[in-house]
Enzyme design. Structure first.
Site: not given
Ligand code: NAD
Length: 483
Positions: A230, A232, A235, A252, A286, A386
Site C-alpha cells: 500500500g 508509503t 506502511g 511493499e 506501484c 507518487e
Molecule cells: P493504502 O495504504 O491506503 O491501503 C492499502 C491497504 O491498507 C488497504 O487494505 C487499506 O484498507 C489498509 N489500511 C489503511 N490504513 C491502514 C491502517 N492504519 N492500518 C492497517 N491497514 C490500513 O494504499 P492504497 O491507496 O490502497 O494503494 C495504493 C498504494 O499502494 C500506492 O502507494 C502504491 O504504490 C502502493 N502499491 C505498492 C505495491 C508494491 O508492490 N510495492 C504494489 C501495489 C501498490
C-alpha cells in the site's frame, strides 16, 4: 438489491455477517453504481479470525503433510483458472481496469502464483551445520504462525496471491484483508478455498476499513506477521504500530520509477515501453514508469511522438475487450490525480497531452485522459511524489552520469528501466540504479519466479520467487550432544 448482492466475512470456514451487522458499499468506478454490499468487520471479528487461524495452525493445517498442503494450494490455482472469466469480471467491476488486463494478465498470474508456491511446499529444507565439538547441529525452517495480508485496490487478487500463496506453502495460516474499494475477488478466493477443501480457519477473509480492521490487525498480539502492500505513509504507520508486538512485517510501498531512454535506443520500442510503463493499469501501478528521463539529444522528437501516441489512447468501457484504458479506481483517486495536474501546471510543467477528466459517452464514471507533461524539472512535485494515475513527467538528461543521478534522486526505489542498444551501458546503469527491479529494453514484465520488492522508502522484503519463502519462515537451530 445490488447486482452482486450482499457478501459476508469468511471466518473459520463459515460465512457470517460482521458483528453488529454493518456493511459497506462497493462501487463500480466506470458507472458509479453500487454493485455490492460487503460486511464491514469490527475488531471483534478480527479476534474471531485470529482464534480460528491459530486453531487451524495448531490443528489440522499444522499436522497436514507439506505435500498435501501443496496439493490443496495447487488446486486453488486450478480453480481460479476454471473460473477465470467470472473472477476477471469482478476485478474489472470493482477496480475499473480493462477486462483484457484482468482476464489475460492478472487473474492468470494470480493462479500461477498459487501453483508456483504449491511446488515449494514440500521442498523447504533445513541444513546441517559443521560446528566444533561432538555436536550435531541442524536447522528447521518453521512457519511464523498466523499471517495477515493487507492489500491495496490496484491489483486486488494478484497482490493478495503474492502473500497468501507463500504464506500457505510455508505452513502458516492466513487472514486476508482486501482494500475497502475492492473486496470482491478476495471474497471469491475465500469461496474457492472452501470449495477446494482447505480446513476451516486456514484462510480467513475480513473486509472492512483500513482504519478499523487494518489497524486492529496490525495491533493484534495473536498475529505473527503482517505482509502489507500500500501507500508509503500507511506502511510507516504500520511499522510503528507493529513495534508494540514486535511483529514480522514486510512492506511493499509506493514508487516513482524512472524510465530512462538513451539516444541510442530502439526508439520505437522505447516509445511503446514509455506508454505501457505509465498507462498500463491506468498508472495505478506501484512500479509505473512515472518519470520518463529522456536524452536531451532526442528529447523534442521523442516527446512529440509520445504526445501524439498518447492523444490516440481513449478511455473506454472497462468490460469491452478492446478497451486499453479503464476508469480510475475511485472518485477520491480521480480528484487526487487531477490535483496533481493542477500542481504540475502551476509549477511550470508543460502539458502536451491529456490533463482532464473525460467520459465514455455515458456521463458517468471516473475517467481520466492519459496525460503527459514535458519540461519537468527534478524539483517539481510531479517529479517527486507518487501520483498513482495516468500522468507522466518527462525530464531531460545530458549524459549517462546525469541520467543515473536523476533516476536515483527519489526517496523511492521500487523499479527502473533503461533503453539503449549499448550492452555495456545497459548493465553499467542497471548496476547503479537504486531499485529492486531493473528492466532493460522492456517495462512492466513480471514472473512468479522473479523477486519483486523495494529499495529505500519503497519498502523491504521480497515477494514472489524463492526469496519470498524467507519472509514467511523462521530458522530454528537444534543442538544434539554426541559426546
Ligand atoms: P493504502 O495504504 O491506503 O491501503 C492499502 C491497504 O491498507 C488497504 O487494505 C487499506 O484498507 C489498509 N489500511 C489503511 N490504513 C491502514 C491502517 N492504519 N492500518 C492497517 N491497514 C490500513 O494504499 P492504497 O491507496 O490502497 O494503494 C495504493 C498504494 O499502494 C500506492 O502507494 C502504491 O504504490 C502502493 N502499491 C505498492 C505495491 C508494491 O508492490 N510495492 C504494489 C501495489 C501498490
Amino acid at each position: 438489491m445490488t447486482e452482486l448482492g450482499r457478501k459476508q466475512l469468511l471466518i473459520n470456514g463459515e460465512w457470517r455477517d460482521a458483528t453488529g451487522g454493518r456493511t459497506m458499499p462497493v462501487i463500480n468506478p466506470a458507472t458509479e453504481a453500487v454493485i455490492a454490499e460487503v460486511a464491514s468487520a469490527t475488531p471483534e471479528d478480527v479476534d474471531a479470525a485470529v482464534a480460528a487461524a491459530r486453531a487451524a495452525f495448531n490443528g489440522p493445517w499444522g499436522k497436514m503433510s507439506a505435500r498435501e498442503r501443496g496439493r490443496l494450494i495447487w488446486k486453488l490455482g486450478e480453480r481460479i483458472m476454471e473460473r477465470v472469466d467470472e473472477i476477471a469480471r469482478l476485478e474489472t467491476l470493482h477496480n475499473g481496469k480493462p477486462i483484457t488486463e484482468s482476464r489475460h494478465v492478472e487473474i492468470p498470474a494470480a493462479a500461477e502464483c498459487f501453483q508456483y508456491f504449491a511446488g515449494w511446499a514440500d521442498k523447504i529444507h533445513g541444513e546441517t551445520v559443521p560446528v566444533k565439538g561432538p555436536q550435531l547441529v541442524y536447522t528447521r525452517r518453521e512457519p511464523l504462525g498466523v499471517v495477515a495480508a493487507i492489500v491495496p485496490w490496484n491489483f486486488p487478487l494478484l497482490l493478495a496471491s503474492w502473500k497468501v500463496a507463500p504464506a500457505l506453502a510455508t505452513g502458516n495460516t492466513v487472514i486476508l484483508k482486501p482494500a475497502s474499494q475492492t473486496p470482491l475477488t478476495a471474497i471469491a478466493l475465500g469461496e474457492l478455498a472452501v470449495d477446494v477443501g482447505f480446513p476451516p480457519g486456514v484462510i480467513n477473509i475480513i473486509t472492512g476499513s483500513g482504519a478499523t480492521v487494518g489497524q486492529a490487525i496490525v495491533e493484534h498480539p495473536g498475529i505473527d506477521k503482517v505482509a502489507f502492500t500500500g501507500d508509503t505513509s500507511t506502511g510507516k504507520g504500520i511499522m510503528r504500530s507493529a513495534a508494540d508486538t514486535l511483529k514480522h512485517i514486510t512492506l511493499e510501498l509506493g514508487g516513482k520509477s524512472p524510465n530512462i531512454v538513451f539516444a541510442d535506443a530502439d526508439l520505437d520500442a522505447a516509445l511503446r515501453g514509455a506508454t505501457v510503463g505509465i498507462f498500463y493499469g491506468k498508472g495505478e501501478v506501484c512500479a509505473a514508469g512515472s518519470r520518463l528521463l529522456v536524452d536531451r539529444a532526442i528529447k523534442d522528437e521523442f516527446i512529440d511522438k509520445l504526445a501524439a501516441r498518447t492523444k490516440k489512447m481513449v478511455a473506454g468501457d472497462p468490460l469491452d475487450p478492446k478497451t486499453r484504458l479503464g476508469a480510475i479506481a475511485s472518485k477520491s483517486q480521480l480528484e487526487r490525480v487531477l490535483k496533481y495536474v493542477d500542481i504540475a501546471k502551476s509549477e511550470g510543467g508543460v502539458l502536451v497531452a491529456g490533463g482532464h477528466r473525460t467520459d465514455i459517452g455515458t456521463g458517468k464514471g471516473y475517467f481520466m485522459q492519459p496525460t503527459v507533461f514535458a519540461d519537468v524539472t527534478p524539483d517539481m512535485t510531479i517529479a517527486r511524489e507518487e501520483i498513482f494515475g495516468p500522468v507522466l513527467a518527462t525530464i531531460e538528461f545530458a549524459d549517462v552520469e546525469e541520467a543515473i543521478a536523476r533516476a536515483n534522486d527519489s526517496v523511492y526505489g521500487l523499479a527502473a528501466a533503461v533503453w539503449t542498444r549499448d550492452v555495456k551501458k545497459a548493465h553499467y546503469v542497471a548496476s547503479k540504479l537504486q531499485a529492486g527491479t531493473v528492466w532493460i529494453n522492456t517495462y512492466n514484465v513480471y514472473d512468479t519466479a522473479a523477486a519483486f520488492g523495494g529499495y529505500k522508502q519503497s519498502g523491504f522484503g521480497r515477494e514472489m520467487s524463492v526469496h519470498a519463502l524467507d519472509y514467511y519462515t523462521q530458522v530454528k537451530t537444534v543442538w544434539v550432544d554426541l559426546s
